[in-house]
Scaffold this active site. Structure first.
Site, PDB file in Angstrom:
ATOM      1  N   ASP A  65       0.863  -1.186   0.000  1.00  0.00           N
ATOM      2  CA  ASP A  65       0.000   0.000   0.000  1.00  0.00           C
ATOM      3  C   ASP A  65       0.892   1.227   0.000  1.00  0.00           C
ATOM      4  O   ASP A  65       2.070   1.163   0.392  1.00  0.00           O
ATOM      5  CB  ASP A  65      -0.905   0.015   1.232  1.00  0.00           C
ATOM      6  CG  ASP A  65      -1.905   1.169   1.188  1.00  0.00           C
ATOM      7  OD1 ASP A  65      -2.801   1.138   0.316  1.00  0.00           O
ATOM      8  OD2 ASP A  65      -1.787   2.097   1.998  1.00  0.00           O
ATOM      9  N   SER A  66       0.333   2.335  -0.425  1.00  0.00           N
ATOM     10  CA  SER A  66       1.092   3.585  -0.421  1.00  0.00           C
ATOM     11  C   SER A  66       1.381   4.061   0.994  1.00  0.00           C
ATOM     12  O   SER A  66       2.257   4.908   1.195  1.00  0.00           O
ATOM     13  CB  SER A  66       0.331   4.670  -1.186  1.00  0.00           C
ATOM     14  OG  SER A  66      -0.927   4.908  -0.582  1.00  0.00           O
ATOM     15  N   CYS A  99      -4.215  -1.226  -2.312  1.00  0.00           N
ATOM     16  CA  CYS A  99      -4.335   0.225  -2.478  1.00  0.00           C
ATOM     17  C   CYS A  99      -5.209   0.461  -3.697  1.00  0.00           C
ATOM     18  O   CYS A  99      -4.888  -0.025  -4.792  1.00  0.00           O
ATOM     19  CB  CYS A  99      -2.957   0.841  -2.671  1.00  0.00           C
ATOM     20  SG  CYS A  99      -2.935   2.596  -3.122  1.00  0.00           S
ATOM     21  N   GLU A 153      -4.500   9.432   8.267  1.00  0.00           N
ATOM     22  CA  GLU A 153      -3.048   9.301   8.408  1.00  0.00           C
ATOM     23  C   GLU A 153      -2.485  10.236   9.479  1.00  0.00           C
ATOM     24  O   GLU A 153      -1.445   9.944  10.068  1.00  0.00           O
ATOM     25  CB  GLU A 153      -2.369   9.562   7.061  1.00  0.00           C
ATOM     26  CG  GLU A 153      -2.737   8.544   5.999  1.00  0.00           C
ATOM     27  CD  GLU A 153      -1.530   7.846   5.406  1.00  0.00           C
ATOM     28  OE1 GLU A 153      -0.445   8.436   5.415  1.00  0.00           O
ATOM     29  OE2 GLU A 153      -1.685   6.697   4.950  1.00  0.00           O
ATOM     30  N   CYS A 188     -11.324   3.046  -0.663  1.00  0.00           N
ATOM     31  CA  CYS A 188      -9.984   3.328  -0.158  1.00  0.00           C
ATOM     32  C   CYS A 188      -9.808   2.521   1.117  1.00  0.00           C
ATOM     33  O   CYS A 188     -10.708   2.489   1.969  1.00  0.00           O
ATOM     34  CB  CYS A 188      -9.790   4.816   0.114  1.00  0.00           C
ATOM     35  SG  CYS A 188      -8.180   5.223   0.831  1.00  0.00           S
ATOM     36  N   HIS A 190      -8.112   3.093   3.636  1.00  0.00           N
ATOM     37  CA  HIS A 190      -8.082   3.892   4.865  1.00  0.00           C
ATOM     38  C   HIS A 190      -9.471   4.046   5.483  1.00  0.00           C
ATOM     39  O   HIS A 190      -9.595   4.280   6.685  1.00  0.00           O
ATOM     40  CB  HIS A 190      -7.558   5.310   4.579  1.00  0.00           C
ATOM     41  CG  HIS A 190      -6.095   5.391   4.332  1.00  0.00           C
ATOM     42  ND1 HIS A 190      -5.501   4.886   3.206  1.00  0.00           N
ATOM     43  CD2 HIS A 190      -5.091   5.950   5.067  1.00  0.00           C
ATOM     44  CE1 HIS A 190      -4.197   5.126   3.251  1.00  0.00           C
ATOM     45  NE2 HIS A 190      -3.925   5.762   4.371  1.00  0.00           N
TER      46      HIS A 190
END
Length: 275
Positions: A11-12, A74, A159, A193, A195
């Site tokens: 993942d990024s 991702c 994040e 996403c 996240h």
């Protein structure tokens, strides 16, 4: 036969940890190797060429660490890089290994959930702009259509550790309202996403009852089990020790501290470079 090695998960940044957690539950005896490109995150606003370059570097790194299978956990990387890597790079650099993403399994799942055939998508600007969900949903479910809306603030909120803050409520509700205003027939929303599960309770509170929310972790894990059942050569190449190693392209201590929010337990991480 392929040499045995761990399943690579890329993942990024941190979001792929929500997918990794479900993969660990589904395959508790498998070894995993997680790689987060935190030094260059987020990918959501980067160009197709840049995301492709970064993702290919990550895939090569995971192959160099003996991964027979890589999951690109991702959405942006899956949207902008996966197809090119599968079609152009794998035959040249590692024809016996495999790289899978998160978009197709998610697109498959919405066919059983939506009664109206109108599917909402909340994702990063890069995922939305790629049109990848539109293509996959239309291919798998003729007559369905995707209504997409970018939520550019959601990844930074997660994040930076503000997912539980009161301020996050406004940004969540604002994006949800923009999406639902686009079409009153939306009855299923893809959280596009990895996240976004950390914002799930806030998203659920902002979405009217009767609209399904689709989180990707369990879907991807279930899809992988089916895939391994069909591809015994890949299944037999996965090492089985129940161990997971974590790498980041940024500060390892900072990564480990924040990763616990996604995984629910402490980890140790190491720093690496992809360049």
């Amino acid at each position: 036969m392929l040499p045995q090695g761990p399943i690579g998960v890329f993942d990024s940044g941190f979001g792929g940890l929500s997918v990794l957690r479900e993969l660990q539950h589904a395959l508790p005896d498998a070894d995993f190797l997680y790689l987060g490109d935190n030094a260059r995150a987020p990918y959501g606003t980067r160009s197709f060429d840049t995301v492709y370059t970064y993702t290919l570097q990550a895939v090569r790194w995971l192959f160099d660490h003996d991964c027979p299978l890589v999951i690109i956990a991702c959405n942006t990387a899956s949207a902008k890089a996966l197809r090119s890597i599968q079609q152009l790079d794998l035959p040249r650099i590692a024809p016996r290994r495999r790289v899978l993403g998160v978009i197709r399994p998610t697109a498959e799942a919405v066919g059983q959930l939506s009664a109206t055939g109108v599917v909402g998508l909340l994702g990063t600007p890069g995922t939305v702009a790629s049109g990848s969900y539109d293509i996959e949903v239309a291919k798998l479910h003729p007559g369905f259509r995707v209504v997409a809306e970018a939520a550019p603030m959601w990844v930074p909120i997660v994040e930076q550790g503000f997912a539980a803050s009161d301020g996050a409520d406004w940004f969540v509700a604002e994006a949800v309202d923009r999406l639902l205003a686009r079409d009153p027939d939306i009855d299923t929303i893809i959280l596009g996403c990895t996240h976004y599960p950390l914002l799930y309770d806030k998203i659920r509170a902002a979405v009217p009852a009767g609209i399904d929310l689709v989180c990707q972790g369990r879907i991807v894990a279930s899809s992988l089990l089916l895939y391994l059942g069909r591809h015994k050569d890949i299944d037999s190449a996965i090492s089985r020790g129940g161990h997971t190693r974590y790498y980041t392209t940024d500060d390892a201590a900072a990564f480990a501290a924040r990763a616990g929010v996604f995984l629910g337990h402490d980890i140790e991480a190491r720093t690496t470079s992809l360049q």
